[in-house]
Write a protein that holds these residues in place. Structure first.
Motif, PDB file in Angstrom:
ATOM      1  N   ALA A 163       2.114  11.883   4.783  1.00 51.12           N
ATOM      2  CA  ALA A 163       1.523  11.497   6.068  1.00 51.12           C
ATOM      3  C   ALA A 163       2.618  11.049   7.017  1.00 51.12           C
ATOM      4  O   ALA A 163       3.702  10.632   6.588  1.00 51.12           O
ATOM      5  CB  ALA A 163       0.513  10.364   5.862  1.00 51.12           C
ATOM      6  N   ASN A 164       2.339  11.148   8.312  1.00 53.59           N
ATOM      7  CA  ASN A 164       3.295  10.746   9.346  1.00 53.59           C
ATOM      8  C   ASN A 164       2.831   9.460  10.016  1.00 53.59           C
ATOM      9  O   ASN A 164       1.652   9.103   9.948  1.00 53.59           O
ATOM     10  CB  ASN A 164       3.431  11.859  10.401  1.00 53.59           C
TER      11      ASN A 164
ATOM     12  N   VAL B 104      -1.248   4.833   9.277  1.00 61.57           N
ATOM     13  CA  VAL B 104       0.139   4.741   8.777  1.00 61.57           C
ATOM     14  C   VAL B 104       0.990   4.072   9.858  1.00 61.57           C
ATOM     15  O   VAL B 104       1.088   4.572  10.979  1.00 61.57           O
ATOM     16  CB  VAL B 104       0.703   6.143   8.441  1.00 61.57           C
ATOM     17  N   VAL B 105       1.566   2.906   9.519  1.00 62.42           N
ATOM     18  CA  VAL B 105       2.375   2.178  10.508  1.00 62.42           C
ATOM     19  C   VAL B 105       3.848   2.109  10.123  1.00 62.42           C
ATOM     20  O   VAL B 105       4.685   1.645  10.893  1.00 62.42           O
ATOM     21  CB  VAL B 105       1.828   0.747  10.732  1.00 62.42           C
ATOM     22  N   GLY B 106       4.201   2.560   8.900  1.00 64.55           N
ATOM     23  CA  GLY B 106       5.610   2.521   8.505  1.00 64.55           C
ATOM     24  C   GLY B 106       5.829   3.022   7.086  1.00 64.55           C
ATOM     25  O   GLY B 106       4.874   3.441   6.407  1.00 64.55           O
ATOM     26  N   PHE B 107       7.087   3.002   6.659  1.00 61.17           N
ATOM     27  CA  PHE B 107       7.470   3.425   5.305  1.00 61.17           C
ATOM     28  C   PHE B 107       8.421   2.398   4.729  1.00 61.17           C
ATOM     29  O   PHE B 107       9.189   1.767   5.468  1.00 61.17           O
ATOM     30  CB  PHE B 107       8.149   4.794   5.335  1.00 61.17           C
ATOM     31  N   HIS B 108       8.367   2.219   3.410  1.00 63.21           N
ATOM     32  CA  HIS B 108       9.237   1.241   2.760  1.00 63.21           C
ATOM     33  C   HIS B 108       9.574   1.745   1.358  1.00 63.21           C
ATOM     34  O   HIS B 108       8.685   1.893   0.513  1.00 63.21           O
ATOM     35  CB  HIS B 108       8.523  -0.117   2.686  1.00 63.21           C
ATOM     36  N   ASN B 109      10.838   2.040   1.125  1.00 62.72           N
ATOM     37  CA  ASN B 109      11.278   2.565  -0.183  1.00 62.72           C
ATOM     38  C   ASN B 109      10.420   3.743  -0.658  1.00 62.72           C
ATOM     39  O   ASN B 109       9.902   3.749  -1.771  1.00 62.72           O
ATOM     40  CB  ASN B 109      11.245   1.454  -1.247  1.00 62.72           C
ATOM     41  N   GLU B 110      10.251   4.723   0.233  1.00 62.17           N
ATOM     42  CA  GLU B 110       9.472   5.940  -0.044  1.00 62.17           C
ATOM     43  C   GLU B 110       7.984   5.660  -0.304  1.00 62.17           C
ATOM     44  O   GLU B 110       7.264   6.513  -0.809  1.00 62.17           O
ATOM     45  CB  GLU B 110      10.069   6.726  -1.220  1.00 62.17           C
TER      46      GLU B 110
ATOM     47  N   SER C  42      -5.204  11.450   3.261  1.00 64.37           N
ATOM     48  CA  SER C  42      -4.727  11.614   4.638  1.00 64.37           C
ATOM     49  C   SER C  42      -5.607  12.612   5.388  1.00 64.37           C
ATOM     50  O   SER C  42      -5.971  13.654   4.850  1.00 64.37           O
ATOM     51  CB  SER C  42      -3.280  12.106   4.641  1.00 64.37           C
ATOM     52  N   THR C  43      -5.928  12.280   6.649  1.00 63.24           N
ATOM     53  CA  THR C  43      -6.686  13.217   7.492  1.00 63.24           C
ATOM     54  C   THR C  43      -5.740  14.197   8.183  1.00 63.24           C
ATOM     55  O   THR C  43      -6.171  15.229   8.686  1.00 63.24           O
ATOM     56  CB  THR C  43      -7.483  12.456   8.575  1.00 63.24           C
TER      57      THR C  43
END
Length: 439
Positions: A37-38, A59-65, A86-87
């Motif tokens: 997801a983006n 989805v507001v961010g990513f952390h350690n994949e 995910s849509t």
């Protein structure tokens, strides 16, 4: 050949639906491993209890994949291993003329739990501000229906104004007056971070039945998650843009932009941003211009925006107030001292400004307004001497004139909540003060 194209597309199609899994929940934040997801995409989190509706999250961010999500509603019945779907799309809402007269939440669902009318279009809530060169200049005044604003702080079609005030000084009442009395085609009213009790009170008392007939109200109360409060502002702006693109003159009223900033601060801190000025994260100061610049003029129609700014302890220089004042085309300051004296609306004319008034008002109107401002300023400068009786009449001609006109000006600036005057009548009454026509 055509059939081969379709067969090739089928061969390359991914027929598997991929899910992620919830790893942990920390405060406002949900961490999951997968799916693909983006940033900005909406996901469904399926509860362990299959009877429960899936939770909507973004989805507001990513952390350690790992993917960092924030929910649109309260998180209940959620545990490790819950499936995340995910849509593949950002949040879209349904907009159309059928929404006029409705009260909806941040994702466009009616609060009275009725079904949405048919014939609405899908619209993405996050849009880019228009190209600066595609914006026509503001050349025409809009009737607000509040004497003090129409005469001394004239607003133009497509202008963006901040209403700055502490709590309980009459922001909501003023917005209700503008919504009822303005000559805009449609009102879009966003109540962000309001108390639940105040929502119905505003709709029934301040807005009234007549005001609701040409309004769409978007509500995100203070008990809702931070993301819902932020989305309330984006949804209201998207609805305004939709009607502007159809050629309407829209009034957007947002109460309050401070609570949008506070919600963005919550999101920023949860995703690991460092706190800066007064605890606000850098993303707050990046989001505000993007949101506020979306309103204004376009080639098709206009959005005249009124944003209320809640100032802590009546401090006009706190970070959000200072930032918003720098972005907008004018500001109206509601003064607690005037409210305590019984003057409503409690607009402090000397501290307020409309940056486009000189471009939209005629010479005679501007001269009269300047004379009224000058009289108010002279009285204000010498008010202490006048009130303790230290000033003797005849000492200064200008002060004598200011004292003589002060009661008439104060009487003119007061306006009953249900009093309605056209912009032309208000200007005539203002001119009559100086000519002796109003006692």
């Amino acid at each position: 050949m055509e059939v081969e194209k379709y067969l090739e597309a089928i061969d390359h199609a991914n027929t598997y639906k991929k899910f992620g899994k919830v790893l942990r929940v920390v405060g406002l934040m949900i961490e999951s491993r997968g799916p693909e997801a983006n940033i900005g995409e909406v996901c469904y989190i399926h509860s362990a209890l299959m009877s429960k509706k899936p939770i909507l999250a973004e989805v507001v961010g990513f952390h350690n994949e790992k993917i960092v999500l924030m929910p649109y509603s309260a998180v209940t019945e959620l545990g490790p291993g819950c499936l995340v779907e995910s849509t593949g799309k950002p949040l879209t809402i349904k907009i159309g003329r059928g929404l006029i007269g409705k009260v909806v939440d941040s994702i466009g669902k009616p609060l009275d739990e009725t079904k949405l009318p048919k014939g609405l279009s899908n619209f993405t809530t996050e849009q880019m501000p228009p190209n600066p060169l595609s914006r026509p200049r503001i050349t025409e005044a809009i009737q607000v229906g509040v004497k003090a604003i129409d005469t001394l702080l004239t607003v133009g079609k497509g202008q963006r104004v901040g209403i700055f005030a502490g709590s309980g000084v009459g922001k909501s009442t003023l917005l209700g007056m503008i919504a009822r009395n303005s000559d805009a085609d449609i009102n879009v009213i966003a109540l962000i971070g309001e108390r639940g009790r105040e929502v119905r009170e505003f709709i029934e008392k301040d807005l009234g039945e007549e005001g609701l007939k040409k309004s769409i109200v978007i509500v995100a109360t203070s008990d809702q998650p931070a993301l819902m409060r932020i989305k309330g502002a984006y949804t209201a702006t998207a609805i305004s843009e939709y009607f502007r693109d159809l050629g309407y003159h829209v009034n957007l009223m947002m109460d309050s932009v401070t609570r949008v900033a506070m919600a963005q601060r919550e999101v920023g801190l949860a995703t690991g941003e460092p706190p800066t000025t007064k605890g606000y994260t850098p993303s707050v100061f990046a989001v505000l211009p993007k949101l506020l610049e979306r309103t204004g003029t376009s080639a098709d129609g206009t959005i005249t925006a009124f944003y209320t700014v809640l100032v802590d302890g009546d401090d006009m220089n706190e970070p959000i107030a200072d930032t918003v004042r720098g972005i907008l085309d004018g500001h109206f300051v509601l003064d607690r001292k005037l409210a305590e004296q019984g003057q409503f609306p409690a607009i402090n004319i000397l501290k307020s400004i409309s940056r486009v008034m000189t471009q939209i008002a005629d010479k005679d109107h501007l001269e009269t307004a300047q004379q009224i401002r000058s009289l108010l300023a002279i009285y204000e400068e010498n008010s202490e001497l006048i009130q303790i009786g230290a000033y003797k009449r005849g000492t200064n001609q200008e002060i004598d004139r200011a004292i003589a006109f002060h009661p008439k000006i104060q009487k003119f600036l007061k306006q009953d909540i249900l009093e309605h005057l056209s912009i032309n009548d208000s200007i005539k009454n203002m001119k009559a003060i100086l000519s002796g026509g109003i006692s």
